[in-house]
Design a protein around this motif. Structure first.
Motif, PDB file in Angstrom:
ATOM      1  N   LEU A  82     -10.469  -0.034   5.540  1.00  0.00           N
ATOM      2  CA  LEU A  82      -9.496  -1.326   5.633  1.00  0.00           C
ATOM      3  C   LEU A  82      -8.380  -0.560   4.671  1.00  0.00           C
ATOM      4  O   LEU A  82      -8.754   0.040   3.632  1.00  0.00           O
ATOM      5  CB  LEU A  82     -10.034  -2.273   5.323  1.00  0.00           C
ATOM      6  CG  LEU A  82     -10.919  -3.096   6.048  1.00  0.00           C
ATOM      7  CD1 LEU A  82     -11.764  -4.222   5.484  1.00  0.00           C
ATOM      8  CD2 LEU A  82     -10.431  -3.274   7.314  1.00  0.00           C
ATOM      9  N   HIS A  83      -7.063  -0.633   5.177  1.00  0.00           N
ATOM     10  CA  HIS A  83      -5.811  -0.567   4.227  1.00  0.00           C
ATOM     11  C   HIS A  83      -5.649  -1.481   3.216  1.00  0.00           C
ATOM     12  O   HIS A  83      -4.817  -2.507   3.429  1.00  0.00           O
ATOM     13  CB  HIS A  83      -4.633  -0.088   5.168  1.00  0.00           C
ATOM     14  CG  HIS A  83      -5.304   0.846   6.330  1.00  0.00           C
ATOM     15  ND1 HIS A  83      -5.275   2.237   5.833  1.00  0.00           N
ATOM     16  CD2 HIS A  83      -5.193   0.608   7.567  1.00  0.00           C
ATOM     17  CE1 HIS A  83      -5.696   2.976   7.249  1.00  0.00           C
ATOM     18  NE2 HIS A  83      -5.617   1.782   8.153  1.00  0.00           N
ATOM     19  N   TRP A  84      -6.397  -1.541   2.256  1.00  0.00           N
ATOM     20  CA  TRP A  84      -6.284  -2.454   1.173  1.00  0.00           C
ATOM     21  C   TRP A  84      -4.674  -2.452   0.266  1.00  0.00           C
ATOM     22  O   TRP A  84      -4.506  -3.607   0.022  1.00  0.00           O
ATOM     23  CB  TRP A  84      -7.478  -2.569   0.026  1.00  0.00           C
ATOM     24  CG  TRP A  84      -8.806  -2.696   0.802  1.00  0.00           C
ATOM     25  CD1 TRP A  84      -9.477  -1.803   1.113  1.00  0.00           C
ATOM     26  CD2 TRP A  84      -9.287  -3.879   0.879  1.00  0.00           C
ATOM     27  NE1 TRP A  84     -10.623  -2.380   1.259  1.00  0.00           N
ATOM     28  CE2 TRP A  84     -10.689  -3.680   1.332  1.00  0.00           C
ATOM     29  CE3 TRP A  84      -8.676  -5.309   0.874  1.00  0.00           C
ATOM     30  CZ2 TRP A  84     -11.376  -4.498   1.943  1.00  0.00           C
ATOM     31  CZ3 TRP A  84      -9.429  -6.221   1.199  1.00  0.00           C
ATOM     32  CH2 TRP A  84     -10.778  -5.840   1.954  1.00  0.00           C
ATOM     33  N   ASN A  85      -3.922  -1.503   0.500  1.00  0.00           N
ATOM     34  CA  ASN A  85      -2.851  -1.508  -0.317  1.00  0.00           C
ATOM     35  C   ASN A  85      -1.835  -2.700   0.564  1.00  0.00           C
ATOM     36  O   ASN A  85      -0.762  -2.869  -0.071  1.00  0.00           O
ATOM     37  CB  ASN A  85      -2.154  -0.332  -0.327  1.00  0.00           C
ATOM     38  CG  ASN A  85      -2.257   0.460   1.209  1.00  0.00           C
ATOM     39  OD1 ASN A  85      -2.485   0.255   2.113  1.00  0.00           O
ATOM     40  ND2 ASN A  85      -1.494   1.608   1.139  1.00  0.00           N
ATOM     41  N   ASN A  86      -2.156  -2.744   1.915  1.00  0.00           N
ATOM     42  CA  ASN A  86      -1.480  -3.728   2.675  1.00  0.00           C
ATOM     43  C   ASN A  86      -2.162  -4.833   2.898  1.00  0.00           C
ATOM     44  O   ASN A  86      -3.030  -5.017   3.870  1.00  0.00           O
ATOM     45  CB  ASN A  86      -0.823  -2.970   3.977  1.00  0.00           C
ATOM     46  CG  ASN A  86      -0.183  -4.123   5.042  1.00  0.00           C
ATOM     47  OD1 ASN A  86       0.275  -5.047   4.734  1.00  0.00           O
ATOM     48  ND2 ASN A  86       0.016  -3.418   6.185  1.00  0.00           N
ATOM     49  N   TRP A  87      -2.382  -5.825   1.846  1.00  0.00           N
ATOM     50  CA  TRP A  87      -3.143  -7.149   2.176  1.00  0.00           C
ATOM     51  C   TRP A  87      -3.122  -7.842   3.525  1.00  0.00           C
ATOM     52  O   TRP A  87      -3.791  -8.314   3.876  1.00  0.00           O
ATOM     53  CB  TRP A  87      -3.393  -7.859   0.950  1.00  0.00           C
ATOM     54  CG  TRP A  87      -2.049  -8.491   0.499  1.00  0.00           C
ATOM     55  CD1 TRP A  87      -1.073  -8.244  -0.291  1.00  0.00           C
ATOM     56  CD2 TRP A  87      -1.773  -9.894   1.044  1.00  0.00           C
ATOM     57  NE1 TRP A  87       0.012  -9.216  -0.190  1.00  0.00           N
ATOM     58  CE2 TRP A  87      -0.530 -10.311   0.748  1.00  0.00           C
ATOM     59  CE3 TRP A  87      -2.381 -10.958   1.865  1.00  0.00           C
ATOM     60  CZ2 TRP A  87       0.073 -11.289   0.994  1.00  0.00           C
ATOM     61  CZ3 TRP A  87      -2.006 -11.914   2.345  1.00  0.00           C
ATOM     62  CH2 TRP A  87      -0.586 -12.401   1.770  1.00  0.00           C
ATOM     63  N   TRP A  88      -1.815  -7.924   3.617  1.00  0.00           N
ATOM     64  CA  TRP A  88      -1.341  -8.577   4.961  1.00  0.00           C
ATOM     65  C   TRP A  88      -1.990  -7.970   6.388  1.00  0.00           C
ATOM     66  O   TRP A  88      -2.395  -8.800   7.032  1.00  0.00           O
ATOM     67  CB  TRP A  88      -0.029  -9.142   5.113  1.00  0.00           C
ATOM     68  CG  TRP A  88       0.530  -9.853   6.034  1.00  0.00           C
ATOM     69  CD1 TRP A  88       1.307  -9.181   7.189  1.00  0.00           C
ATOM     70  CD2 TRP A  88       0.197 -10.987   6.540  1.00  0.00           C
ATOM     71  NE1 TRP A  88       1.151 -10.167   8.202  1.00  0.00           N
ATOM     72  CE2 TRP A  88       0.632 -11.324   7.760  1.00  0.00           C
ATOM     73  CE3 TRP A  88      -0.663 -12.164   5.732  1.00  0.00           C
ATOM     74  CZ2 TRP A  88       0.714 -12.503   8.226  1.00  0.00           C
ATOM     75  CZ3 TRP A  88      -0.739 -13.298   6.275  1.00  0.00           C
ATOM     76  CH2 TRP A  88      -0.031 -13.514   7.532  1.00  0.00           C
ATOM     77  N   GLY A  89      -2.091  -6.707   6.218  1.00  0.00           N
ATOM     78  CA  GLY A  89      -2.626  -5.850   7.360  1.00  0.00           C
ATOM     79  C   GLY A  89      -4.123  -6.202   7.390  1.00  0.00           C
ATOM     80  O   GLY A  89      -4.594  -6.522   8.453  1.00  0.00           O
ATOM     81  N   VAL A  90      -4.639  -6.324   6.379  1.00  0.00           N
ATOM     82  CA  VAL A  90      -6.378  -6.611   6.212  1.00  0.00           C
ATOM     83  C   VAL A  90      -6.392  -7.944   6.572  1.00  0.00           C
ATOM     84  O   VAL A  90      -7.276  -8.203   7.696  1.00  0.00           O
ATOM     85  CB  VAL A  90      -6.966  -6.444   4.955  1.00  0.00           C
ATOM     86  CG1 VAL A  90      -8.237  -6.767   4.954  1.00  0.00           C
ATOM     87  CG2 VAL A  90      -6.504  -4.969   4.437  1.00  0.00           C
TER      88      VAL A  90
ATOM     89  N   GLY B  46      -4.621  -3.619   9.459  1.00  0.00           N
ATOM     90  CA  GLY B  46      -4.694  -2.821   8.376  1.00  0.00           C
ATOM     91  C   GLY B  46      -6.010  -2.214   8.401  1.00  0.00           C
ATOM     92  O   GLY B  46      -6.824  -2.243   7.516  1.00  0.00           O
TER      93      GLY B  46
END
Length: 132
Positions: free
Chosen positions: A31-39, A91
């Motif tokens: 999960l791409h945590w740097n982009n919380w909206w994507g998660v 994400g």
């Protein structure tokens, strides 16, 4: 209406738990945590697809391939993950066949357990009222 919202919340929480646990356990599942909206988007996409695909695949399998009915949850989980990965804004990333196979199993198992256990926690009063 409140029960529907609670059930929708349980679906979202179970999807979140499944994806997070797969992210923690599997090297190729991320999960791409740097982009919380994507998660958040990945969780919502996965939960909605899972809730729509499972009954549809069950209906198709029951008519055409009854031997596959037991694996409906795994198939719908895999397809929901595949679509969530394809969507660029979501994400989530899955790399390699092992991550796909084991990731599908982990997410399916966690979401199945969560959707079985969480209603007892959140709907405890409703369940006790129905028993009495």
């Amino acid at each position: 209406m409140i029960r529907f919202l609670i059930r929708a919340g349980i679906w979202l929480v179970s999807a979140f738990l499944g994806l997070v646990i797969a992210d923690l356990l599997l090297p190729g599942f991320s999960l791409h945590w740097n982009n919380w909206w994507g998660v958040v988007l990945a969780v919502v996409i996965f939960a909605v697809l899972q809730s729509v695909l499972a009954p549809w695949i069950m209906k198709v399998a029951t008519r055409r391939a009854p031997a596959f009915v037991g694996g409906i949850g795994l198939v719908s989980t895999f397809i929901a993950l595949l679509i969530a990965v394809i969507i660029p804004a979501a994400g989530i990333g899955i790399d390699g066949p092992v991550a796909w196979i084991v990731g599908t199993l982990v997410v399916w198992l966690v979401t199945a357990l969560a959707t079985w256990l969480l209603p007892g926690i959140f709907l405890k009063d409703t369940i006790q009222q129905k028993k009495s």
